[in-house]
Structure formats: structure tokens, C-alpha cells
Design a protein around this motif. Sequence first.
Motif, PDB file in Angstrom:
ATOM      1  N   LEU A 116       0.839  -1.192   0.000  1.00 28.22           N
ATOM      2  CA  LEU A 116       0.000   0.000   0.000  1.00 28.22           C
ATOM      3  C   LEU A 116       0.878   1.247   0.000  1.00 28.22           C
ATOM      4  CD1 LEU A 116      -2.888   1.171   0.209  1.00 28.22           C
ATOM      5  CD2 LEU A 116      -2.607   1.107   2.703  1.00 28.22           C
ATOM      6  N   HIS A 117       0.653   2.146  -0.964  1.00 26.62           N
ATOM      7  CA  HIS A 117       1.528   3.298  -1.156  1.00 26.62           C
ATOM      8  C   HIS A 117       1.123   4.506  -0.308  1.00 26.62           C
ATOM      9  CE1 HIS A 117       3.110   0.782  -4.129  1.00 26.62           C
ATOM     10  NE2 HIS A 117       2.707   1.392  -5.229  1.00 26.62           N
ATOM     11  N   HIS A 118       0.818   4.276   0.950  1.00 21.72           N
ATOM     12  CA  HIS A 118       0.476   5.347   1.888  1.00 21.72           C
ATOM     13  C   HIS A 118       1.608   5.484   2.896  1.00 21.72           C
ATOM     14  CE1 HIS A 118      -4.209   5.240   1.330  1.00 21.72           C
ATOM     15  NE2 HIS A 118      -3.554   5.191   0.180  1.00 21.72           N
ATOM     16  N   TYR A 119       1.959   6.701   3.236  1.00 24.94           N
ATOM     17  CA  TYR A 119       3.114   6.989   4.096  1.00 24.94           C
ATOM     18  C   TYR A 119       3.213   6.080   5.311  1.00 24.94           C
ATOM     19  CZ  TYR A 119       5.932   9.356   7.636  1.00 24.94           C
ATOM     20  OH  TYR A 119       6.837   9.635   8.623  1.00 24.94           O
ATOM     21  N   TYR A 120       2.165   6.040   6.120  1.00 23.67           N
ATOM     22  CA  TYR A 120       2.241   5.298   7.374  1.00 23.67           C
ATOM     23  C   TYR A 120       2.436   3.804   7.151  1.00 23.67           C
ATOM     24  CZ  TYR A 120       0.835   9.548   9.811  1.00 23.67           C
ATOM     25  OH  TYR A 120       0.804  10.829  10.316  1.00 23.67           O
ATOM     26  N   GLN A 121       1.807   3.254   6.117  1.00 23.92           N
ATOM     27  CA  GLN A 121       1.978   1.824   5.839  1.00 23.92           C
ATOM     28  C   GLN A 121       3.372   1.531   5.307  1.00 23.92           C
ATOM     29  OE1 GLN A 121      -0.254  -0.707   6.626  1.00 23.92           O
ATOM     30  NE2 GLN A 121       1.627  -1.870   6.261  1.00 23.92           N
ATOM     31  N   VAL A 122       3.867   2.380   4.419  1.00 26.38           N
ATOM     32  CA  VAL A 122       5.217   2.187   3.890  1.00 26.38           C
ATOM     33  C   VAL A 122       6.233   2.261   5.023  1.00 26.38           C
ATOM     34  CG1 VAL A 122       6.986   3.058   2.315  1.00 26.38           C
ATOM     35  CG2 VAL A 122       4.575   3.141   1.642  1.00 26.38           C
ATOM     36  N   LEU A 123       6.047   3.221   5.916  1.00 23.70           N
ATOM     37  CA  LEU A 123       6.957   3.369   7.041  1.00 23.70           C
ATOM     38  C   LEU A 123       6.939   2.123   7.929  1.00 23.70           C
ATOM     39  CD1 LEU A 123       8.920   5.429   8.269  1.00 23.70           C
ATOM     40  CD2 LEU A 123       7.045   6.252   9.697  1.00 23.70           C
TER      41      LEU A 123
END
Length: 236
Positions: A116-123
Motif C-alpha cells: 500500500l503506497h500510503h506513508y504510514y503503511q510504507v513506514l
Amino acid sequence: MLESFYEKLSGIHGKKKWKKFFKFLRTHLGEENPGDLNFDFDNRISRIELVQKVIDKKNFNTYLEIGTFKDELFSKINCKTKVGVDPFSGGNVRMKSDDFFLQNKQSFDCIFIDGLHHYYQVLKDINNSLNVLNKNGIIFVHDCLPKSRDAQSIPRTEANWNGDVWKAFVNKRSDPNLDCYTCYADQGIGSILKRPNRNVLKLSIKNFKKMKYVDFYKNHQTYMNIIESEDFIKMI
């Protein structure tokens, strides 16, 4: 406020009417649009070639891929042990990455993050990957070089979409214990090595999620530590 509104309704962004609605809001009420960047990936190395060359050079034996989708990458990689995690398709483990890392007991030489290319998930995926990365291993993060404001906006409204992956990578670029580079290839392939950072990014930012595309537009070379893929392969 607008960004928060986007996040609350992100579950329905796949519908065409919502895509148009969000695009309208972004254009008229959203963040500044400084223009597009002229990234050209057409004649550059693919993620398949880059990952395989690194695996071969380093004699890696274990490979993990987060977000396999249609196995465009996973099916092409040659490695002794391969684990591909996706809740919907591809790979060989059908679950969300958070759940996988909770039950995983294995460590890996090479990890490719493309969930998933969302900040919190990538982090979260990066942090979880660091915990299971073998010594001298490498983490790759796909979609680090968006060409436009809309290509990196949340929720998705574009066919060619990178999400705000870049913000998570900038976060790690600021860590003195992680050496991070972005290969100029295939939508931008971030790379993270567990060793002293040779070019620490010093930013007085507490919440990287709040960074704007205009910041990326003006500072992408410095933020992302962009490097040619050939030079990256030589230096590892």
C-alpha cells in the motif's frame, strides 16, 4: 483539513465518481501544484533487472516481497528462497504485511516493498523489514519518484500512481544509521542499507507525513539522494 478528509474517505477512492470529486477538490482546494518533473524511466533498468543483479552480486539466498500484485516482479526473481506477501493476489503468502511480520520467524537478505503506497503503511513496512533484514542485506522501496502532484496524492485519482511513498523514504534518509539511495529507474527504487549514513539528510521536521509535493519538487535530488543504478550496484 483537506488531507484528513481524503484519508477518511480513502476506502471509496476506487470509484470513478469519487476520483473525479477528489481531483476537483485537490485542484481547487488542495496543495500547491508547482508543475511536473521530467523523470524518464523508459530507457532505464527495470526493477526486475536491478533486484536480480543485486541478488547475484551479493550471493543472496533469501528474498521477501511485500505487495506482489500480479507477480510482475516476484515470478521473475531467481533466488533460493522466495516469500511473496499480498492480501489479494500473487506471491505465496496470502495476508496483509502487518500480519505477516507478526508471525514471521525468518530473516531475509533482500526485501522489496511495493505494498500500500500510503506513508504510514510504507513506514511500517520499512521498519518491520529492518527488523528481519540480515547483516549486509538490502531493502528496496518502489515508487519513490512521483512525476507530479497528483501521482503522489492520497487518495488515488491517477492510473499511474506512486502514492506518498517518498515521504517515508525521506524519513529514513534522516537516520544516521541507515545509508539510503534512490536509483533513477522504474518509478524510483529506494534502497536502504543498515550501515552508517554517508549523506545524512538534516531536516527540522517532526511529522514527515505533512510534507508537501512542492517540497519534493524543489528538493527531490537532495531529499532522495538520487543515484544511477549502475553506480549503486558498483558501490554495494
